[in-house]
Design an enzyme around this catalytic site. Structure first.
Site, PDB file in Angstrom:
ATOM      1  N   GLY A   1      36.883  14.098   7.025  1.00 28.61           N
ATOM      2  CA  GLY A   1      37.811  14.202   5.887  1.00 28.61           C
ATOM      3  C   GLY A   1      38.981  13.243   6.010  1.00 28.61           C
ATOM      4  O   GLY A   1      39.065  12.443   6.940  1.00 28.61           O
TER       5      GLY A   1
ATOM      6  N   CYS B   1      52.377  19.439   4.832  1.00 30.02           N
ATOM      7  CA  CYS B   1      52.854  18.048   4.901  1.00 30.02           C
ATOM      8  C   CYS B   1      54.250  17.863   4.303  1.00 30.02           C
ATOM      9  O   CYS B   1      55.112  17.213   4.901  1.00 30.02           O
ATOM     10  CB  CYS B   1      51.861  17.116   4.225  1.00 30.02           C
ATOM     11  SG  CYS B   1      51.175  17.767   2.693  1.00 30.02           S
TER      12      CYS B   1
ATOM     13  N   GLN C   1      54.311  13.837  -4.931  1.00 31.16           N
ATOM     14  CA  GLN C   1      53.306  13.870  -3.860  1.00 31.16           C
ATOM     15  C   GLN C   1      52.091  12.982  -4.120  1.00 31.16           C
ATOM     16  O   GLN C   1      51.585  12.896  -5.232  1.00 31.16           O
ATOM     17  CB  GLN C   1      52.862  15.317  -3.626  1.00 31.16           C
ATOM     18  CG  GLN C   1      54.015  16.192  -3.188  1.00 31.16           C
ATOM     19  CD  GLN C   1      53.641  17.587  -2.741  1.00 31.16           C
ATOM     20  OE1 GLN C   1      54.448  18.493  -2.871  1.00 31.16           O
ATOM     21  NE2 GLN C   1      52.450  17.789  -2.193  1.00 31.16           N
TER      22      GLN C   1
ATOM     23  N   HIS D   1      54.170  11.139   0.654  1.00 28.62           N
ATOM     24  CA  HIS D   1      54.943  12.018  -0.230  1.00 28.62           C
ATOM     25  C   HIS D   1      56.416  11.578  -0.232  1.00 28.62           C
ATOM     26  O   HIS D   1      56.953  11.168   0.808  1.00 28.62           O
ATOM     27  CB  HIS D   1      54.898  13.458   0.278  1.00 28.62           C
ATOM     28  CG  HIS D   1      53.557  14.107   0.208  1.00 28.62           C
ATOM     29  ND1 HIS D   1      52.498  13.614  -0.513  1.00 28.62           N
ATOM     30  CD2 HIS D   1      53.117  15.267   0.781  1.00 28.62           C
ATOM     31  CE1 HIS D   1      51.457  14.422  -0.394  1.00 28.62           C
ATOM     32  NE2 HIS D   1      51.798  15.429   0.399  1.00 28.62           N
TER      33      HIS D   1
ATOM     34  N   ASN E   1      51.899  11.490   4.373  1.00 27.63           N
ATOM     35  CA  ASN E   1      51.460  12.891   4.504  1.00 27.63           C
ATOM     36  C   ASN E   1      50.248  13.049   5.411  1.00 27.63           C
ATOM     37  O   ASN E   1      50.028  14.120   5.971  1.00 27.63           O
ATOM     38  CB  ASN E   1      51.153  13.478   3.121  1.00 27.63           C
ATOM     39  CG  ASN E   1      50.221  12.607   2.312  1.00 27.63           C
ATOM     40  OD1 ASN E   1      50.583  11.477   1.956  1.00 27.63           O
ATOM     41  ND2 ASN E   1      49.025  13.083   2.035  1.00 27.63           N
TER      42      ASN E   1
HETATM   43  N1  LIG Z   1      45.634  15.696   2.976  1.00 27.74           N
HETATM   44  C1  LIG Z   1      46.801  16.077   3.462  1.00 27.74           C
HETATM   45  O1  LIG Z   1      47.839  15.413   3.300  1.00 27.74           O
HETATM   46  C2  LIG Z   1      46.916  17.306   4.257  1.00 27.74           C
HETATM   47  C3  LIG Z   1      48.092  17.525   4.935  1.00 27.74           C
HETATM   48  C4  LIG Z   1      48.219  18.664   5.710  1.00 27.74           C
HETATM   49  C5  LIG Z   1      47.180  19.544   5.787  1.00 27.74           C
HETATM   50  N2  LIG Z   1      46.029  19.312   5.117  1.00 27.74           N
HETATM   51  C6  LIG Z   1      44.961  20.291   5.266  1.00 27.74           C
HETATM   52  O2  LIG Z   1      43.890  19.735   6.009  1.00 27.74           O
HETATM   53  C7  LIG Z   1      42.662  20.246   5.537  1.00 27.74           C
HETATM   54  C8  LIG Z   1      41.716  19.122   5.158  1.00 27.74           C
HETATM   55  O3  LIG Z   1      42.326  18.276   4.214  1.00 27.74           O
HETATM   56  P1  LIG Z   1      41.737  16.845   3.844  1.00 27.74           P
HETATM   57  O4  LIG Z   1      42.715  16.262   2.916  1.00 27.74           O
HETATM   58  O5  LIG Z   1      41.340  16.098   5.059  1.00 27.74           O
HETATM   59  O6  LIG Z   1      40.396  17.295   3.022  1.00 27.74           O
HETATM   60  P2  LIG Z   1      39.049  16.487   2.802  1.00 27.74           P
HETATM   61  O7  LIG Z   1      39.286  15.034   2.802  1.00 27.74           O
HETATM   62  O8  LIG Z   1      38.419  17.114   1.620  1.00 27.74           O
HETATM   63  O9  LIG Z   1      38.152  16.819   4.115  1.00 27.74           O
HETATM   64  C9  LIG Z   1      37.665  18.101   4.390  1.00 27.74           C
HETATM   65  C10 LIG Z   1      36.989  18.115   5.761  1.00 27.74           C
HETATM   66  O10 LIG Z   1      36.609  19.462   6.063  1.00 27.74           O
HETATM   67  C11 LIG Z   1      35.192  19.527   6.292  1.00 27.74           C
HETATM   68  N3  LIG Z   1      34.672  20.793   5.782  1.00 27.74           N
HETATM   69  C12 LIG Z   1      34.765  21.271   4.539  1.00 27.74           C
HETATM   70  N4  LIG Z   1      34.150  22.465   4.457  1.00 27.74           N
HETATM   71  C13 LIG Z   1      33.654  22.731   5.691  1.00 27.74           C
HETATM   72  C14 LIG Z   1      32.917  23.805   6.240  1.00 27.74           C
HETATM   73  N5  LIG Z   1      32.558  24.872   5.515  1.00 27.74           N
HETATM   74  N6  LIG Z   1      32.593  23.751   7.547  1.00 27.74           N
HETATM   75  C15 LIG Z   1      32.943  22.673   8.304  1.00 27.74           C
HETATM   76  N7  LIG Z   1      33.634  21.627   7.838  1.00 27.74           N
HETATM   77  C16 LIG Z   1      33.998  21.657   6.533  1.00 27.74           C
HETATM   78  C17 LIG Z   1      34.630  18.354   5.518  1.00 27.74           C
HETATM   79  O11 LIG Z   1      33.353  18.025   6.034  1.00 27.74           O
HETATM   80  P3  LIG Z   1      32.239  17.299   5.129  1.00 27.74           P
HETATM   81  O12 LIG Z   1      32.616  15.830   5.110  1.00 27.74           O
HETATM   82  O13 LIG Z   1      30.984  17.542   5.876  1.00 27.74           O
HETATM   83  O14 LIG Z   1      32.271  17.928   3.779  1.00 27.74           O
HETATM   84  C18 LIG Z   1      35.691  17.302   5.810  1.00 27.74           C
HETATM   85  O15 LIG Z   1      35.527  16.780   7.119  1.00 27.74           O
HETATM   86  C19 LIG Z   1      43.011  21.207   4.416  1.00 27.74           C
HETATM   87  O16 LIG Z   1      43.114  22.490   4.978  1.00 27.74           O
HETATM   88  C20 LIG Z   1      44.353  20.739   3.955  1.00 27.74           C
HETATM   89  O17 LIG Z   1      45.101  21.776   3.384  1.00 27.74           O
HETATM   90  C21 LIG Z   1      45.853  18.211   4.367  1.00 27.74           C
END
Ligand SMILES: NC(=O)c1ccc[n+]([C@@H]2O[C@H](COP(=O)([O-])OP(=O)(O)OC[C@H]3O[C@@H](n4cnc5c(N)ncnc54)[C@H](OP(=O)(O)O)[C@@H]3O)[C@@H](O)[C@H]2O)c1
Length: 329
Positions: free
Chosen positions: A10, A126, A153, A234, A307
């Protein structure tokens, strides 16, 4: 250290691998973890290739530390299973942040709360991290009374689907929508889901999380969170009223002296923080520092950070570094 990165494919997970490599974190074995869709995929790390495994397989591999960024549902179900297997989990989702039995940590501010007994540690939201990084030294000196924060954001905060939506829209391609509305040439006052009180969950994170991190609930916070078509980081417009009066030069000094904070504030050279320049940087940038002339002891400032870096991956890796440095794992 045997390190599992859950959500390795991700947005946050990808940056997590980059940050672990850049900071030379002592990884002896890397376990990239994602959903079943990605199992078997190869990911590069420090010149080698690692095969993505499922959560079921990863939990049995007894990592020392697991860095989770795979959404709240995955954390709720799997973080306790990793913890039971003896792995210390640092979790990026909102699942455990306000749980009174879990620590919510920004290492520069409250790393000292961590103990060997903490098996699930929460990484703040974030937009909270960059906010408290700038507020912590000022709160200590002048004591915050009330805080008004308005965010601008990045789409990267929503994940890969939102970045793809913005890219498609800029190219005029029809595709899947991560938001209810187009994001290109728009501003959407809706980050995360709405709650019963009319605020979004993102806004309530900004209200609650700073109090837990700063170990003080004596100040009041109100927030408006807005998604804008940017990808680098952000931005936050912050109005903070203090109990005690401040000196503007001292405010700049306190901010500059705080580890991880950089003041960018020179009106003569049009210097102020912007997401396009904060992108891929670990620091929190603060500018447009000025007295609010409408209220005593009140300050305005503009805070920008990537972020995916300090707002997520960097802070998570810093927590892991703190655990290693203090022999807590
Ligand atoms: N983006 C930000 O700025 C940010 C900041 C702080 C916190 N976060 C938190 O970090 C988390 C991920 O955010 P992201 O932006 O990186 O999202 P993302 O780009 O959509 O990536 C999601 C990741 O989680 C994996 N995943 C999803 N469902 C799963 C499951 N059932 N079992 C195992 N792996 C699974 C996905 O794997 P696949 O590729 O196989 O689908 C992918 O590696 C969220 O909880 C979000 O709230 C994000």
């Amino acid at each position: 250290m045997k390190i599992a990165v859950v959500g390795a494919t991700g947005m946050v997970g990808t940056v997590m691998l980059k940050v672990l490599a850049e900071r030379n974190f002592p990884v002896t074995e890397l376990i990239p973890v994602a959903s079943e869709r990605s199992a078997g995929k190869k990911l590069p790390f420090k010149g080698n290739e690692y095969t993505v495994v499922t959560l079921e397989d990863a939990v049995k591999m007894n990592a020392d530390i697991a860095l989770f960024s795979a959404g709240g549902d995955t954390s709720v179900e799997w973080a306790p299973k990793f913890a039971d297997a003896g792995t210390t989990v640092v979790d990026n989702s909102s699942a455990w942040r306000m749980d009174p039995t879990k620590k919510l940590v920004v290492p520069e501010i409250n790393g000292d709360v961590l103990t060997k007994e903490d098996k699930i540690i929460a990484n703040p939201n974030c937009s909270t991290i960059q906010l408290v990084m700038a507020l912590a030294p000022l709160h200590e000196k002048y004591q915050m009374k009330r805080l008004i924060v308005s965010t601008y954001q990045s789409v990267s905060g929503t994940g890969v689907a939102a970045v793809r939506q913005m890219e498609n829209e800029t190219k005029g391609i029809e595709g899947e929508m991560a938001y209810h509305y187009p994001i290109n040439r728009n501003a959407i006052p809706h980050c995360d889901v709405f709650m019963e009180n009319g605020y979004t969950k993102e806004e309530m994170k900004l209200v609650k999380e700073p109090k837990k991190i700063l170990r003080d609930d004596s100040f009041a916070v109100t927030a408006t969170a807005v998604r804008i078509p940017t990808a680098g980081g952000h931005s936050e417009s912050v109005n903070v009223e203090f109990v005690n009066d401040f000196d503007e030069a001292e405010v700049r000094q306190l901010l500059n002296d705080f580890p991880g904070v950089v003041v960018q504030d020179n009106l003569e050279t049009n210097t102020y923080p912007m997401p396009a320049f904060a992108h891929d940087k670990d620091e929190v940038f603060v500018g447009r520092i000025r007295r609010d002339e409408s209220l005593p002891n009140t300050l305005n400032m503009w805070i920008v950070a990537d972020n995916l870096r300090k707002g997520a991956a960097t802070n998570t890796v810093q927590i892991a570094e703190y655990l290693v440095a203090n022999e807590l794992v």
